[in-house]
Design an enzyme around this catalytic site. Structure first.
Site, PDB file in Angstrom:
ATOM      1  CB  SER A 238      -0.899   0.000   1.229  1.00  0.00           C
ATOM      2  OG  SER A 238      -0.123   0.327   2.368  1.00  0.00           O
ATOM      3  CE  LYS A 239      -2.269   6.851  -2.303  1.00  0.00           C
ATOM      4  NZ  LYS A 239      -3.600   6.731  -1.711  1.00  0.00           N
ATOM      5  NE  ARG A 240       0.538   0.544   6.176  1.00  0.00           N
ATOM      6  CZ  ARG A 240       1.293  -0.492   6.492  1.00  0.00           C
ATOM      7  NH1 ARG A 240       2.429  -0.323   7.119  1.00  0.00           N
ATOM      8  NH2 ARG A 240       0.903  -1.724   6.190  1.00  0.00           N
ATOM      9  CG  HIS A 241       4.515  -1.090   1.971  1.00  0.00           C
ATOM     10  ND1 HIS A 241       3.192  -1.455   1.926  1.00  0.00           N
ATOM     11  CD2 HIS A 241       5.045  -1.684   3.066  1.00  0.00           C
ATOM     12  CE1 HIS A 241       2.932  -2.259   2.953  1.00  0.00           C
ATOM     13  NE2 HIS A 241       4.035  -2.398   3.655  1.00  0.00           N
ATOM     14  N   GLY A 242       5.470   3.221   0.023  1.00  0.00           N
ATOM     15  CA  GLY A 242       6.067   4.024  -1.043  1.00  0.00           C
ATOM     16  C   GLY A 242       5.109   4.107  -2.210  1.00  0.00           C
TER      17      GLY A 242
END
Ligand code: GLU
Length: 465
Positions: A238-242
């Site tokens: 997800s966006k948390r990972h970049g």
């Protein structure tokens, strides 16, 4: 043999993300390997969340990746009459029925089930009421209550579902729009899809879809569910990972061939080979070599691959790719030949086009600005004399090539009893503004006589206070 037909059916509710691109790639490679047909279909029945911008973004990303399609794009919203026809068939055969349960009643029922610790499931209240069409009525599938449904997945093997666990899913909403599970089946039937290759988040949908095929008495396609892509913490990517959008990687200076090569190894392998040309991928790709476990997104490996492909390309072919990044830095346009020459010095030293565009700065500006620490350390008054001699020697050079430059430098340093490094590093700062750059003679060769002399003279002025 029946020709292979696959499809990629994104929902245009956002950009094309890494997982979607990998699904598209696996379909594309499988199809190209078998010489089949690849269909692009836009699943836009979620009319509230689907947008024109998202459709364009998805098509742009597919094109950028070079994943060309043989048919489509088809749009589900333009196929409502087809879904209607199949719905009528199901209604006529008693496999579907109208339901007038209100959302409030369904919610109440759901809450009651949860309160009693039961799995919420539509209770079939309207099943046998023989209702006809009417306002606010949906059409539901009459799901068999007994028996099991088997998904013979090409990647996961057989998966059994107890029909009693499945409920009478809605086929058509009260606004006349079909649901995903119904539209997807009708599309796959009418488009003669032979292989459904998609993310394994769709496994729970598949028994419902299989039951619709069976109710329509139509043979099943083959199903292949590809395990998810996880972040390094093993949570769903997800966006948390970049960045998760394909086009964000384009903006970050990645090359499409690097992304293709990176994506294919998220779940597929061919021995321990890591680098594949597109032709090799088409030749070797098979569903048998798609792994059963999720893959982990590894940004470091991705940038390593990108650096590889940046070196592998001709400098000339990188010029048009780099130009937008240079323009974004407000550099004036330069001849392609000059850019290619400069790029060649940076290919072994940069990992992506953003880094390359930044490193191009000293090739693009009229006068460099000095990194203060570098200037303080290297552009010191004792360099005024050597620089003046160097300027005189370079001015007299007829041919401004690497060999002549090198001997000019050596001449000056030996005349002054210095070591080459003593003059080379200050010269580097004078020419590039910093202590890190491609080789000194390489950059002098690219910059050319006029720019080099101007920068050396500026440095003399600077050192003279
Ligand atoms: N529109 C669905 C999705 O984007 C397609 C799923 C399928 O391939 O059936 O997930």
């Amino acid at each position: 043999m029946q020709p292979i037909i696959t499809r990629f059916p994104p929902s245009p509710t956002g950009f094309l993300h890494i997982g979607g691109a990998r699904t598209a790639l696996f379909n594309w490679l499988f199809t190209r390997h078998h010489g089949g047909r690849f269909i692009l279909r836009i699943e836009d029945t979620d009319v509230v969340r689907s947008t024109e911008d998202a459709i364009k973004a998805i098509l742009d990303a597919m094109e950028w990746l070079g994943l060309d399609w043989d048919e489509g794009p088809y749009f589900q919203t333009q196929r409502l009459a087809i879904y209607r026809e199949y719905l009528n068939r199901l209604l006529e055969r008693g496999h579907a029925y109208y339901c007038e349960c209100t959302p409030a009643a369904l919610e109440e029922h759901r809450q009651a089930a949860l309160a009693q610790g039961r799995k919420p499931k539509y209770d079939g209240r309207c099943r046998d009421r023989g209702l006809g069409p009417g306002p606010n009525r949906v059409i539901r599938f009459r799901c068999p209550q007994l028996g099991t449904t088997v998904l013979n997945d090409l990647i996961k093997g057989p998966i059994l579902f107890d029909n009693a666990e499945l409920d009478d899913l809605v086929l058509e909403r009260s606004d006349g729009i079909p649901t995903y599970n119904f539209a997807v089946v009708i599309d796959d039937i009418t488009m003669n899809i032979t292989h459904v290759i998609r993310g394994d988040d769709h496994v729970p949908n598949t028994p419902r879809q299989i039951l619709i095929y069976q109710a329509l008495d139509v043979p099943l396609p083959s199903f292949a569910h590809v395990p998810m892509i996880l972040g390094q913490d093993r949570a769903k990517l997800s966006k948390r990972h970049g960045a998760t959008s394909v086009m964000a990687y384009k903006e970050m200076g990645y090359l499409p061939e690097a992304l293709i090569n990176y994506l294919v190894r998220l779940g597929w392998s061919h021995g321990d080979q890591e680098i594949f040309s597109r032709e090799e991928l088409i030749q070797h790709f098979s569903l048998e070599n798609v792994g059963k476990s999720p893959s982990v997104f590894d940004p470091e490996k991705f940038i390593w691959l990108n650096a590889h492909y940046l070196r592998a390309r001709s400098a000339e072919s990188l010029v048009p790719l780099l130009e937008p990044f240079l323009a974004a830095r407000e550099h004036p346009k330069k001849p392609a030949e000059y850019l290619a020459k400069a790029i060649r010095t940076l290919q072994p030293r940069t990992h992506d086009l953003v880094e390359m565009a930044d490193a191009m700065n000293f090739y693009m500006v009229q006068d460099v600005s000095y990194d203060p620490a570098a200037a303080k350390k290297f552009l010191t008054p004792n360099m005024i004399e050597p620089f003046k001699k160097l300027i005189a020697s370079l001015e007299s050079l007829e041919l401004f090539n690497e060999a002549n430059l090198e001997s000019a430098f050596h001449g000056v340093v030996s005349e002054m009893g210095l070591k080459l490094g003593k003059v080379a590093q200050p010269a580097r700062v004078a020419l590039t503004g910093s202590t890190v750059s491609p080789g000194l003679f390489e950059i002098i060769d690219v910059l050319g006589k006029e720019a080099v002399l101007r920068r050396l003279r500026k440095a003399v002025e600077y050192m003279s206070g």
